[in-house]
Design a protein around this motif. Structure first.
Motif, PDB file in Angstrom:
ATOM      1  N   VAL A 134     -23.405  35.293 -18.041  1.00  0.00           N
ATOM      2  CA  VAL A 134     -22.540  35.444 -16.876  1.00  0.00           C
ATOM      3  C   VAL A 134     -22.484  34.111 -16.132  1.00  0.00           C
ATOM      4  O   VAL A 134     -23.512  33.460 -15.926  1.00  0.00           O
ATOM      5  N   ALA A 135     -21.301  33.691 -15.751  1.00  0.00           N
ATOM      6  CA  ALA A 135     -21.120  32.463 -14.971  1.00  0.00           C
ATOM      7  C   ALA A 135     -20.291  32.800 -13.733  1.00  0.00           C
ATOM      8  O   ALA A 135     -19.446  33.684 -13.767  1.00  0.00           O
ATOM      9  N   VAL A 136     -20.550  32.071 -12.641  1.00  0.00           N
ATOM     10  CA  VAL A 136     -19.865  32.344 -11.385  1.00  0.00           C
ATOM     11  C   VAL A 136     -19.201  31.075 -10.868  1.00  0.00           C
ATOM     12  O   VAL A 136     -19.820  30.009 -10.826  1.00  0.00           O
ATOM     13  N   VAL A 137     -17.937  31.191 -10.478  1.00  0.00           N
ATOM     14  CA  VAL A 137     -17.193  30.086  -9.877  1.00  0.00           C
ATOM     15  C   VAL A 137     -16.990  30.409  -8.397  1.00  0.00           C
ATOM     16  O   VAL A 137     -16.307  31.385  -8.069  1.00  0.00           O
ATOM     17  N   PRO A 138     -17.586  29.644  -7.489  1.00  0.00           N
ATOM     18  CA  PRO A 138     -17.449  29.955  -6.065  1.00  0.00           C
ATOM     19  C   PRO A 138     -16.026  29.748  -5.575  1.00  0.00           C
ATOM     20  O   PRO A 138     -15.228  29.036  -6.192  1.00  0.00           O
ATOM     21  N   GLY A 139     -15.721  30.384  -4.458  1.00  0.00           N
ATOM     22  CA  GLY A 139     -14.396  30.252  -3.874  1.00  0.00           C
ATOM     23  C   GLY A 139     -14.471  30.119  -2.365  1.00  0.00           C
ATOM     24  O   GLY A 139     -15.490  30.438  -1.751  1.00  0.00           O
ATOM     25  N   ILE A 140     -13.401  29.645  -1.742  1.00  0.00           N
ATOM     26  CA  ILE A 140     -13.317  29.573  -0.291  1.00  0.00           C
ATOM     27  C   ILE A 140     -13.307  30.999   0.262  1.00  0.00           C
ATOM     28  O   ILE A 140     -12.572  31.857  -0.223  1.00  0.00           O
ATOM     29  N   THR A 141     -14.123  31.266   1.261  1.00  0.00           N
ATOM     30  CA  THR A 141     -14.180  32.605   1.824  1.00  0.00           C
ATOM     31  C   THR A 141     -13.020  32.861   2.782  1.00  0.00           C
ATOM     32  O   THR A 141     -12.448  31.935   3.355  1.00  0.00           O
ATOM     33  N   GLY A 142     -12.713  34.129   2.979  1.00  0.00           N
ATOM     34  CA  GLY A 142     -11.679  34.500   3.926  1.00  0.00           C
ATOM     35  C   GLY A 142     -12.021  34.073   5.340  1.00  0.00           C
ATOM     36  O   GLY A 142     -11.148  33.676   6.116  1.00  0.00           O
ATOM     37  N   MET A 143     -13.316  34.117   5.692  1.00  0.00           N
ATOM     38  CA  MET A 143     -13.691  33.747   7.058  1.00  0.00           C
ATOM     39  C   MET A 143     -13.484  32.255   7.293  1.00  0.00           C
ATOM     40  O   MET A 143     -13.098  31.839   8.388  1.00  0.00           O
ATOM     41  N   SER A 144     -13.699  31.441   6.274  1.00  0.00           N
ATOM     42  CA  SER A 144     -13.456  30.009   6.403  1.00  0.00           C
ATOM     43  C   SER A 144     -11.974  29.738   6.633  1.00  0.00           C
ATOM     44  O   SER A 144     -11.595  28.911   7.469  1.00  0.00           O
ATOM     45  N   ALA A 145     -11.135  30.462   5.905  1.00  0.00           N
ATOM     46  CA  ALA A 145      -9.686  30.319   6.114  1.00  0.00           C
ATOM     47  C   ALA A 145      -9.296  30.793   7.504  1.00  0.00           C
ATOM     48  O   ALA A 145      -8.402  30.218   8.137  1.00  0.00           O
ATOM     49  N   ALA A 146      -9.982  31.825   8.002  1.00  0.00           N
ATOM     50  CA  ALA A 146      -9.647  32.388   9.307  1.00  0.00           C
ATOM     51  C   ALA A 146      -9.956  31.418  10.435  1.00  0.00           C
ATOM     52  O   ALA A 146      -9.114  31.157  11.301  1.00  0.00           O
ATOM     53  N   TRP A 147     -11.168  30.869  10.453  1.00  0.00           N
ATOM     54  CA  TRP A 147     -11.469  29.959  11.560  1.00  0.00           C
ATOM     55  C   TRP A 147     -10.699  28.646  11.444  1.00  0.00           C
ATOM     56  O   TRP A 147     -10.355  28.030  12.445  1.00  0.00           O
ATOM     57  N   THR A 148     -10.369  28.236  10.234  1.00  0.00           N
ATOM     58  CA  THR A 148      -9.537  27.049  10.071  1.00  0.00           C
ATOM     59  C   THR A 148      -8.145  27.289  10.637  1.00  0.00           C
ATOM     60  O   THR A 148      -7.537  26.391  11.240  1.00  0.00           O
ATOM     61  N   ALA A 149      -7.646  28.513  10.473  1.00  0.00           N
ATOM     62  CA  ALA A 149      -6.318  28.851  10.979  1.00  0.00           C
ATOM     63  C   ALA A 149      -6.232  28.741  12.498  1.00  0.00           C
ATOM     64  O   ALA A 149      -5.150  28.481  13.047  1.00  0.00           O
ATOM     65  N   THR A 150      -7.356  28.896  13.198  1.00  0.00           N
ATOM     66  CA  THR A 150      -7.334  28.801  14.659  1.00  0.00           C
ATOM     67  C   THR A 150      -7.199  27.362  15.146  1.00  0.00           C
ATOM     68  O   THR A 150      -6.919  27.122  16.325  1.00  0.00           O
TER      69      THR A 150
END
Length: 246
Positions: A134-150
């Motif tokens: 099993v391998a995992v590729v991390p991703g940008i979280t929704g919360m990171s996108a949310a605070w960036t949007a502010t």
């Protein structure tokens, strides 16, 4: 060569980020475009948000494996039936993925946000450990996108950031909101009124912002006080920290 001598394939849990293709990593894009088998979670009768994100990226002959939740909000999560139904669902999904991997083929599992951050893939990951690679590729979280949007930093200096689920008891929400510097609240939905009371009780309602559909075309940002009686599934509350800075 018979199947018993094949090297097993790898199950890739691939983080898609918050919902925009151009916020996916290069590695995620490469794996998705080259995948012969693509699995993803969805509610029965729906396309699934993860599948919508990758529209136009899949190979024309890619085999799709939708994994349909047996239950989402129909049963309270603290009902014993909820755990039983989901446990059986994850076991069936793992069996599907193992069948592909045991045949020597890779499979990509699409994961909204980051696979290891409150995601369904974690339940597959723990069940697949020691059985197939099993391998995992991390991703940008929704919360990171949310605070960036502010348009404002969420933490400064020594600020403490707390991430809460709206499903928590009201007293616990109130306590944690009052204690932290910066805040993210997820899984709001039917917990909106409870969260509203917790923010008011902690004296921080005026600091809170609601971000809907962060990083998606229909993105919306507004002060929490302006929120009505309901919010969509893709909603996050943010309170910015105001800590030490030069």
């Amino acid at each position: 060569m018979n199947q018993g001598t094949l090297n097993p394939g790898t199950v890739h849990g691939v983080g898609l980020g918050p919902g925009s293709q151009d916020l996916m990593s290069v590695r995620a894009d490469r794996l998705i475009r080259g995948a012969a088998h693509i699995a993803y979670f969805r509610k029965k009768g729906r396309t699934g948000h993860a599948r919508r994100i990758v529209e136009g990226l899949l190979a024309v002959d890619a085999v799709e494996l939708p994994m349909e939740y047996p239950v989402t909000t129909e049963i309270p999560f603290d009902d014993p039936r909820y755990k039983e139904l989901l446990s059986a669902f994850y076991e069936r999904s793992v069996a599907q993925l193992r069948e592909i991997a045991d045949a020597g083929r890779d499979v990509v599992v699409l994961c909204e946000g980051d696979p290891f951050f409150y995601g369904s893939f974690m339940h597959l990951y723990t069940r697949l450990q020691g059985r197939v690679p099993v391998a995992v590729v991390p991703g940008i979280t929704g919360m990171s996108a949310a605070w960036t949007a502010t348009g404002r930093p969420v933490t400064w200096g020594d600020d403490i950031l707390t991430v809460l689920m709206g499903t928590l008891p009201e007293a616990k929400l109130t306590e944690r909101i009052a204690q932290t510097d910066a805040l993210v609240v997820m899984k709001i939905g039917r917990n909106l009124d409870k969260l509203r009371r917790a923010l008011a009780s902690s004296g921080r309602e005026d600091e809170a912002w609601l971000i809907e559909y962060a990083a998606m075309p229909q993105q919306s940002i507004r002060p929490f006080r302006e929120v009505g009686e309901s919010v969509p599934y893709f909603s996050i509350v943010v309170i910015h920290g105001n800590g030490r800075r030069p």
